[in-house]
Design an enzyme around this catalytic site. Structure first.
Site, PDB file in Angstrom:
ATOM      1  N   ASP A  72      38.751 -49.181  70.152  1.00 50.21           N
ATOM      2  CA  ASP A  72      37.626 -50.108  70.195  1.00 50.21           C
ATOM      3  C   ASP A  72      38.070 -51.548  69.967  1.00 50.21           C
ATOM      4  OD1 ASP A  72      38.323 -49.614  67.540  1.00 50.21           O
ATOM      5  OD2 ASP A  72      36.309 -49.081  66.878  1.00 50.21           O
ATOM      6  N   ARG A 102      26.678 -47.172  65.793  1.00 50.65           N
ATOM      7  CA  ARG A 102      27.581 -46.928  66.924  1.00 50.65           C
ATOM      8  C   ARG A 102      26.811 -46.868  68.239  1.00 50.65           C
ATOM      9  NH1 ARG A 102      32.585 -45.571  64.783  1.00 50.65           N
ATOM     10  NH2 ARG A 102      32.609 -44.220  62.958  1.00 50.65           N
ATOM     11  N   ASP A 104      42.488 -55.517  65.528  1.00 45.18           N
ATOM     12  CA  ASP A 104      42.221 -56.516  64.495  1.00 45.18           C
ATOM     13  C   ASP A 104      43.578 -56.950  63.940  1.00 45.18           C
ATOM     14  OD1 ASP A 104      41.128 -58.055  62.490  1.00 45.18           O
ATOM     15  OD2 ASP A 104      40.298 -56.401  61.352  1.00 45.18           O
ATOM     16  N   THR A 105      44.030 -56.369  62.833  1.00 43.35           N
ATOM     17  CA  THR A 105      45.391 -56.686  62.368  1.00 43.35           C
ATOM     18  C   THR A 105      46.428 -56.083  63.307  1.00 43.35           C
ATOM     19  OG1 THR A 105      45.589 -54.686  61.020  1.00 43.35           O
ATOM     20  CG2 THR A 105      44.627 -56.641  59.959  1.00 43.35           C
ATOM     21  N   THR A 121      46.538 -50.255  63.058  1.00 45.28           N
ATOM     22  CA  THR A 121      46.089 -48.928  63.502  1.00 45.28           C
ATOM     23  C   THR A 121      46.754 -48.537  64.818  1.00 45.28           C
ATOM     24  OG1 THR A 121      43.950 -49.291  62.448  1.00 45.28           O
ATOM     25  CG2 THR A 121      44.061 -47.535  64.094  1.00 45.28           C
TER      26      THR A 121
HETATM   27  P1  5GP Z   1      43.410 -52.867  62.668  1.00 46.94           P
HETATM   28  O1  5GP Z   1      44.283 -51.772  62.156  1.00 46.94           O
HETATM   29  O2  5GP Z   1      43.826 -53.386  64.022  1.00 46.94           O
HETATM   30  O3  5GP Z   1      43.266 -53.987  61.673  1.00 46.94           O
HETATM   31  O4  5GP Z   1      41.959 -52.292  62.762  1.00 46.94           O
HETATM   32  C1  5GP Z   1      41.618 -51.459  63.759  1.00 46.94           C
HETATM   33  C2  5GP Z   1      40.496 -50.544  63.346  1.00 46.94           C
HETATM   34  O5  5GP Z   1      39.690 -51.087  62.304  1.00 46.94           O
HETATM   35  C3  5GP Z   1      39.594 -50.382  64.542  1.00 46.94           C
HETATM   36  O6  5GP Z   1      39.971 -49.249  65.282  1.00 46.94           O
HETATM   37  C4  5GP Z   1      38.231 -50.278  63.921  1.00 46.94           C
HETATM   38  O7  5GP Z   1      37.961 -48.901  63.663  1.00 46.94           O
HETATM   39  C5  5GP Z   1      38.326 -51.001  62.601  1.00 46.94           C
HETATM   40  N1  5GP Z   1      37.786 -52.374  62.683  1.00 46.94           N
HETATM   41  C6  5GP Z   1      38.471 -53.537  62.696  1.00 46.94           C
HETATM   42  N2  5GP Z   1      37.636 -54.594  62.802  1.00 46.94           N
HETATM   43  C7  5GP Z   1      36.387 -54.078  62.856  1.00 46.94           C
HETATM   44  C8  5GP Z   1      35.069 -54.681  62.988  1.00 46.94           C
HETATM   45  O8  5GP Z   1      34.849 -55.888  63.098  1.00 46.94           O
HETATM   46  N3  5GP Z   1      34.014 -53.802  63.020  1.00 46.94           N
HETATM   47  C9  5GP Z   1      34.172 -52.456  62.921  1.00 46.94           C
HETATM   48  N4  5GP Z   1      33.069 -51.729  62.958  1.00 46.94           N
HETATM   49  N5  5GP Z   1      35.393 -51.866  62.804  1.00 46.94           N
HETATM   50  C10 5GP Z   1      36.480 -52.677  62.775  1.00 46.94           C
HETATM   51 MG    MG Z   2      39.019 -47.363  65.021  1.00 45.20          MG
END
Ligand code: 5GP
Ligand code: MG
Length: 184
Positions: free
Chosen positions: A99, A164, A102-103, A106
């Site tokens: 979806d 969702r 962000d960082t 994941t």
């Molecule tokens: P990352 O590991 O890239 O920081 O975060 C990825 C995961 O964090 C995404 O797959 C999602 O599930 C969750 N996430 C990050 N930012 C958001 C946000 O603004 N809203 C929601 N609902 N989930 C987020």
């Molecule tokens: Mg996710």
């Protein structure tokens, strides 16, 4: 008005999302041509994107999922990856679908986990990338939208497993978070 939300700040409406997913599909179709793909949706946030995207792709495909969890409300917790339900990816061209980037931790962790299973290739596609938030070197191969650093819900993305089902992407404002935390 959505249950529990005081204000709704729509970032991407249904039509914009549809156009974005159409463009994403076009890029993926161009890149892979008729090569068979193994598509793995990262659950649960990619569930709506996965359903919409696969119907716009032209190549033969197998569709599977794996589960990750890192958020509890808006707080990040330890990342877990459950690939028990996943299809066999050995010697396959794999496209991971998530979806939001962000960082980046994941998707990077999932790519590493899947890489250990011996695919022929791995690429990734995401609906959203948060501008300037990345803490990893790699980037997704296909991105539909860049968005500002706000906590968003809808089109698969949740807050405490709610919202969702919204057909648009909305920003959750601090006052919304307070309301949702009370469970109203
Ligand atoms: P990352 O590991 O890239 O920081 O975060 C990825 C995961 O964090 C995404 O797959 C999602 O599930 C969750 N996430 C990050 N930012 C958001 C946000 O603004 N809203 C929601 N609902 N989930 C987020
Ligand atoms: Mg996710």
């Amino acid at each position: 008005m959505i249950r529990g939300l005081k204000t709704v700040k729509i970032l991407l409406d249904e039509q914009q999302l549809n156009e974005g997913v159409e463009k994403l599909a076009h890029s993926i179709n161009q890149s892979y041509g008729s090569r068979p793909l193994t598509i793995i949706g990262i659950m649960t946030g990619s569930v709506i994107l996965l359903a919409d995207l696969v119907r716009k792709l032209d190549m033969p495909m197998r569709v599977g999922v794996l589960q990750t969890t890192s958020y509890h409300g808006t707080q990040r917790g330890p990342l877990t990856i459950d690939a028990d339900m996943m299809l066999d990816v050995t010697q396959r061209d794999v496209l991971l679908i998530d979806d939001i980037f962000d960082t980046g931790h994941t998707l990077t962790a999932v790519v590493e986990k899947v890489r250990q299973l011996g695919p022929k290739s791995i690429q990734s596609a995401v609906l959203l990338r948060k501008t300037g938030q990345q803490q990893v070197a790699g980037q997704p191969d296909f991105i539909a939208f860049d968005i500002p650093d706000e906590f968003v819900v809808g089109y698969g993305l949740d807050y405490n497993d709610e919202y969702r089902n919204l057909s648009y992407i909305a920003c959750l404002e601090p006052e919304d978070l307070a309301v949702s935390d009370q469970g109203s």
